[in-house]
Design a protein around this motif. Structure first.
Motif, mmCIF file in Angstrom:
data_model
loop_
_atom_site.group_PDB
_atom_site.id
_atom_site.type_symbol
_atom_site.label_atom_id
_atom_site.label_comp_id
_atom_site.label_asym_id
_atom_site.label_seq_id
_atom_site.Cartn_x
_atom_site.Cartn_y
_atom_site.Cartn_z
ATOM 1 N N ASN A 199 0.827 -1.213 0.000
ATOM 2 C CA ASN A 199 0.000 0.000 0.000
ATOM 3 C C ASN A 199 0.860 1.261 0.000
ATOM 4 O O ASN A 199 0.531 2.258 -0.647
ATOM 5 C CB ASN A 199 -0.919 -0.021 1.231
ATOM 6 C CG ASN A 199 -1.599 1.311 1.460
ATOM 7 O OD1 ASN A 199 -1.016 2.211 2.058
ATOM 8 N ND2 ASN A 199 -2.806 1.448 0.970
ATOM 9 N N HIS A 205 -3.975 4.311 -5.339
ATOM 10 C CA HIS A 205 -5.015 4.470 -4.317
ATOM 11 C C HIS A 205 -5.116 5.892 -3.770
ATOM 12 O O HIS A 205 -6.113 6.238 -3.138
ATOM 13 C CB HIS A 205 -4.786 3.500 -3.145
ATOM 14 C CG HIS A 205 -3.748 3.963 -2.153
ATOM 15 N ND1 HIS A 205 -2.411 4.049 -2.446
ATOM 16 C CD2 HIS A 205 -3.861 4.369 -0.859
ATOM 17 C CE1 HIS A 205 -1.747 4.479 -1.364
ATOM 18 N NE2 HIS A 205 -2.608 4.687 -0.393
ATOM 19 N N HIS A 210 -7.554 8.233 0.044
ATOM 20 C CA HIS A 210 -7.264 9.424 0.854
ATOM 21 C C HIS A 210 -8.072 10.651 0.408
ATOM 22 O O HIS A 210 -7.662 11.792 0.650
ATOM 23 C CB HIS A 210 -5.762 9.713 0.819
ATOM 24 C CG HIS A 210 -4.939 8.568 1.337
ATOM 25 N ND1 HIS A 210 -5.097 8.052 2.606
ATOM 26 C CD2 HIS A 210 -3.966 7.808 0.752
ATOM 27 C CE1 HIS A 210 -4.248 7.027 2.787
ATOM 28 N NE2 HIS A 210 -3.572 6.857 1.670
ATOM 29 N N ASP A 353 -5.560 3.901 5.335
ATOM 30 C CA ASP A 353 -4.849 2.725 4.830
ATOM 31 C C ASP A 353 -5.127 1.482 5.678
ATOM 32 O O ASP A 353 -5.226 0.373 5.157
ATOM 33 C CB ASP A 353 -3.338 2.998 4.767
ATOM 34 C CG ASP A 353 -2.990 3.994 3.674
ATOM 35 O OD1 ASP A 353 -3.662 3.976 2.625
ATOM 36 O OD2 ASP A 353 -2.061 4.795 3.859
HETATM 37 FE FE FE Z 1 -2.104 5.311 1.586
#
Ligand code: FE
Ligand code: FES
Length: 412
Positions: A199, A205, A210, A353
């Protein structure tokens, strides 16, 4: 099926099998091949400023002691008495002249040599080789790496081009050294440890996971959302399982990575210029720190240092501390607050996360056997410096992690 064939089948060029995150047998095999037979990050020399300082950490499931001896050297040894195997140190850190086993009182010095055995007459054995098991240890710019395996590959072969990433972090200090004195925050994840390095260098992502952070505050990540064709930054596979998101090309001004400007931290800017000259300082102030994972358990998370600690196939602990810069201690307060804001218990990034990792872990049990890793396979290429790079949102970094993982697991 032979072990090598199993991992060949589970890790393919464009996909990996979900059992890699859930199978306890695979976890046990990882402990052996990755955490006990290869090199791992243990801690930083600055955590032990004085002779007699020590700390305890877990390498895989094994507890170790990292200690600074009376001559100033740093060693790492198994936290296990050689008599009947009791744990010597229960404390996370401290200062000691020696280590006394709480069970029957055997005493070891700071290098692990056996100093004393109570009521010796009852023994008919030679105590000459009864010191603690010491780990092969190497220190690079204060970063302490160890292995239980005396026959492990040379440290330089393990770290490969990871040296360059560590250099980039340390070179932000006017004295070339980082200092870990901010204390560690530890977070328990109900997720496999590999989800963390994956990650942390996944650029795909950022604008989804986020999003709430991007909507509520200004950050250095704002440029990394929106139009795919115009998005700056890139992900990189440095080899040896080390991976990076390079945000540099998205920064619009020096010190964007610190969320500040040169005017607000004039002393730091001046000391960097004095140490390295204006030209070099200017580039470092613009480029900032790496955002890179060093295989298997260290994350140079910009101005934070993170350790991934596996606990079981489905649980892990993430350690985080701010990365202070020697010679620029006026930044400490800012760095401490930023670390808390990014990775603390009520922070923006960690909570996002962590919940994604735990959701993935849970969903893997619902019967989706394969995870796709094909994004950008056709468009990644080697940069001029020889490092494999992909579009900011491509899975080049994740493939780099898994290729190396497969090499280690099949070699074992
Ligand atoms: Fe992250
Ligand atoms: Fe340590 Fe007996 S187990 S002294």
């Amino acid at each position: 099926m032979a072990i090598a064939d199993k991992y060949e089948a589970l890790i393919q060029t464009d996909r990996i099998h979900g059992s890699l995150y859930t199978d306890e047998k695979i976890f046990d095999e990882e402990m052996e091949a990755i955490f006990y037979r290869s090199w791992v990050f243990v801690g930083h020399a600055s955590e032990l400023p004085n002779a007699g300082d020590y700390l305890t950490r877990d390498i895989g499931r094994r507890s170790v002691i990292m200690a600074r001896d009376q001559n100033g050297g740093i060693g790492v040894m198994a936290n296990r008495c050689q008599h009947r195997g009791n744990m010597l140190c229960n404390q996370q850190r401290g200062n000691a002249r020696n280590f006394a086993c709480p069970y029957h009182g055997w005493i070891y010095d700071l290098q692990g040599n056996l100093l004393d055995v109570p009521y010796r007459q009852g023994f008919k054995r030679d105590f000459a080789n009864m010191g603690l098991e010491t780990l092969k240890t190497e220190i690079y710019r204060g970063f302490v790496f160890s292995t239980f395996n005396p026959d492990a590959v040379a440290f330089a072969d393990y770290l490969g081009r990871g040296f360059e990433l560590i250099d980039r972090a340390c070179d932000l200090s006017p004295e070339g050294e980082i200092v870990l004195e901010g204390g560690w925050m530890r977070h328990h994840f109900d997720a496999n440890w590999k989800m963390m390095p994956e990650n942390d260098t996944d650029g795909y992502h950022v604008s989804f996971t986020h999003r709430s952070m991007m909507q509520s505050l200004e950050s250095q990540y704002d440029e990394f959302a929106g139009d795919e064709a115009k998005m700056p930054g890139e992900v990189r596979d440095w080899g040896n399982g080390h991976t990076e998101i390079d945000f540099t090309s998205g920064y619009r001004r020096p010190l964007a990575w610190l969320g500040t400007t040169a005017e607000k931290v004039p002393e730091y800017v001046r000391s960097l210029e004095q140490a390295y000259g204006e030209e070099v300082a200017k580039k470092r102030l613009f480029d900032g720190p790496p955002h890179a994972a060093i295989f298997p358990n260290l994350f140079l998370g910009e101005m934070n240092i993170v350790i991934f600690q596996p606990v079981s196939a489905t649980t892990s602990i993430q350690w985080a501390t701010p990365m202070f810069l020697k010679g620029a201690r006026e930044l400490d307060f800012r760095l401490l607050r930023q670390c808390e804001g990014a990775l603390g218990p009520s922070s923006f990034l960690l909570a996002d996360d962590a919940s994604i990792a735990e959701r993935s872990q849970k969903a893997l049990l619902s019967g989706t056997p394969w995870c796709d890793l094909s994004r950008g396979l056709e468009r990644e290429k080697h940069n001029e410096d020889g490092v494999m790079a992909g579009h900011m949102t491509d899975e080049t970094s994740n493939r780099g992690f898994w290729n190396h993982y497969k090499r280690i697991m099949t070699a074992s």
